[in-house]
Design an enzyme around this catalytic site. Structure first.
Site: not given
Length: 530
Positions: A153, A172, A231, A257, A262, A280-283
């Site tokens: 991602i 990273d 996100c 997000d 939750e 939590h609309l990422g997907a």
């Protein structure tokens, strides 16, 4: 025919994939909400396909007597008790890449929204106000975006951000310089990224290493006026510390997000100026939901029909192509482990596995799992490649792996050594061109023994008459020998014999061999040749 239960809402196309692959599928999309009803029937199925409504708890898994795989359509597996599934030998799969584009686009959307204060401007305008001077935003062009996590991602976000003419830096630990160059980003340590970034977006899983990666201490290191986007996972940011930084003006805005708790009905970030929040609309796009449903159906079908393992949480992945090539070697690894397990009565403290030649380039994680499963089968007949490493870890057994180039007459071989407080016991084997596994060395003595379901293993001093004694005793007791292999360390040294016989040898026959006084050890061995 494998049977799969779908207990959450998956698309008709996903259901059809199971059917087209020859799998008996039971589609009950509301069943996941009824724990008792689900538990009552789960024992009838080989596979369970779910989204987020079904909770695969330890209690449910205990009732899943035939279950081999749980497939989660989506990336999050918070609703699956993975340790319980692993102990039961159930593979848990997810679909981490099906919603990658959707999640990356949502992160970019939130970044734009917080840069231009779009939600607040929208609400103000709907209220009949015209507060043009109130909502002064910032451009993305030329700004520095700090990406924490440059995986699947994160790399998509990087690509989109560069298209917006942003400068991108990334933190990273697993990002190589070559990959950073390929992505067009500058690789930085975390502190350097925090000090330079105008926007920060996170794309890492929640682990012990990433939890509160934006702690109060790290938030204090942020460049003044920065905007934060999350996100990925709740818990990556100290929400209370971030709220304080927003109130003080050190952080100019945030877009979240995901939240530590939750469903998030309250949070320190709620109702703060220039904070954009979504549930939590990422997907949450039709394309992503369809993609993950189709992917989980394909993955589960592949595993149930061919043994291919893809995107498993608790098992190394094995492609369909690998499964074909590795199949005989996986079987051999299991036989070697099984031999050592059956021959060892004391607690094993360590397992050392050597891979030589062509096998050293294969998927060693999967082969190790097979070795461990073979060894553990003595104490738990139901163990498999998923549950074995868990059992070994619980028992404190250390696993080590060595790979080396071809060093002998065989194109490849595997050698397994089990270590106890008293001794080490080793066995080596290979796979011939006919695909059949062979033992090629036991206790350092070279042999060539075909592996069969029923075998007898003996050790003795190298003296005349042993072959005749073994053959006569087996013949007198109606045991037919299919294959007979001998080996010795040196003349007059230690010798071994391994017999492949047609049927299991009765204990009384073995006792007759022991009673001769000619053998140091007599052992019946059983191998699963399915």
């Amino acid at each position: 025919m494998p049977k799969v239960l779908i207990s959450d809402a998956l698309s008709d196309a996903a259901v059809q994939i199971f059917r087209d692959r020859g799998i008996d599928v039971d589609f009950q999309p509301q069943l996941g909400k009824d724990k008792e009803a689900l538990a009552a029937i789960i024992g009838n199925y080989d596979g369970l396909a779910i989204r987020s409504a079904t909770k695969a708890t330890e209690k449910l898994i205990a009732e899943a007597t035939n279950l081999k795989v749980i497939g989660r359509a989506g990336i999050g597996v918070d609703n699956v008790d993975i340790p319980a599934a692993s102990k039961k030998g159930i593979i848990v799969m997810n679909t981490p890449f099906g919603n990658s584009i959707t999640t990356a686009e949502h992160a970019i959307s939130l970044m734009l929204a917080v840069a231009r204060q779009i939600p607040e401007a929208n609400a103000s305008t709907h209220a009949g106000k015209w507060e043009k001077s109130r909502f002064m935003g910032v451009e993305l062009t030329g700004k520095t975006l700090g990406v924490i996590g440059a995986g699947n991602i994160g790399s998509i976000v990087i690509d989109r951000a560069r298209g917006l003419r942003m400068k991108v830096v990334a933190y990273d630990p697993f990002l190589s310089e070559e990959r950073a160059t390929e992505l067009g980003v500058e690789k930085l340590e975390l502190d350097a990224l925090l000090a330079r970034a105008d926007f920060i977006t996170m794309h890492v899983p929640l682990t012990d290493q990433t939890r509160n990666i934006l702690s109060r201490e790290n938030i204090a290191k942020l460049k003044p006026g920065v905007r934060i986007i999350n996100c990925a996972r709740g818990g990556l940011v100290d929400e209370e510390a971030l709220a304080d930084a927003i109130k003080s003006g050190h952080v100019a805005g945030a877009a979240f997000d995901v939240f530590a708790e939750e469903p998030a009905t309250e949070s320190p970030l709620f109702n703060l100026p220039n904070v954009v929040v979504t549930p939590h609309l990422g997907a949450a796009t039709t394309e992503a939901q369809e993609n993950v449903a189709l992917q989980v159906a394909e993955q589960m079908s592949d595993y149930l029909l061919t043994g291919a393992v893809t995107n498993a949480i608790n098992m190394p992945s094995i492609s369909a192509e690998e499964a074909k090539v590795m199949g005989p070697w996986v079987a051999l690894a299991g036989h070697l482990g099984n031999f050592v397990g059956q021959m060892t009565d004391e607690p094993i403290t360590a397992i050392n596995v050597l891979y030589d030649g062509q096998v050293s380039g294969m998927n060693l994680q999967a082969l190790n799992c097979s070795v461990i499963a073979g060894i553990m089968r003595k104490v738990n007949p139901d163990v498999n490649m998923v549950s074995a490493p868990v059992i070994a870890k619980e028992r404190g057994i250390k696993i080590s792996t060595t790979r080396q180039d071809q060093s002998g007459a065989f194109e490849g071989y595997i050698k397994v050594t089990a270590v106890t407080a008293q001794r080490e016991r080793s066995v080596a084997g290979t796979v011939f061109s006919d695909g059949k596994p062979r033992f090629i060395q036991i206790k350092g003595i070279n042999i060539d023994a075909e592996i069969g379901q029923h075998m007898v293993y003996t050790t003795n001093d190298d003296v005349p008459g042993i072959i005749g004694l073994l053959g006569q005793t087996m013949g007198d007791n109606d045991v037919n020998i299919a294959n007979f292999t001998l080996g010795r360390s040196a003349k007059n040294g230690e010798a071994i014999a391994i017999l492949y016989v047609d049927d299991a040898v009765p204990e009384k026959t073995l006792d007759k061999l022991r009673a001769t006084g000619k053998f140091n050890q007599v052992k019946a061995l059983e191998f699963d040749m399915a």
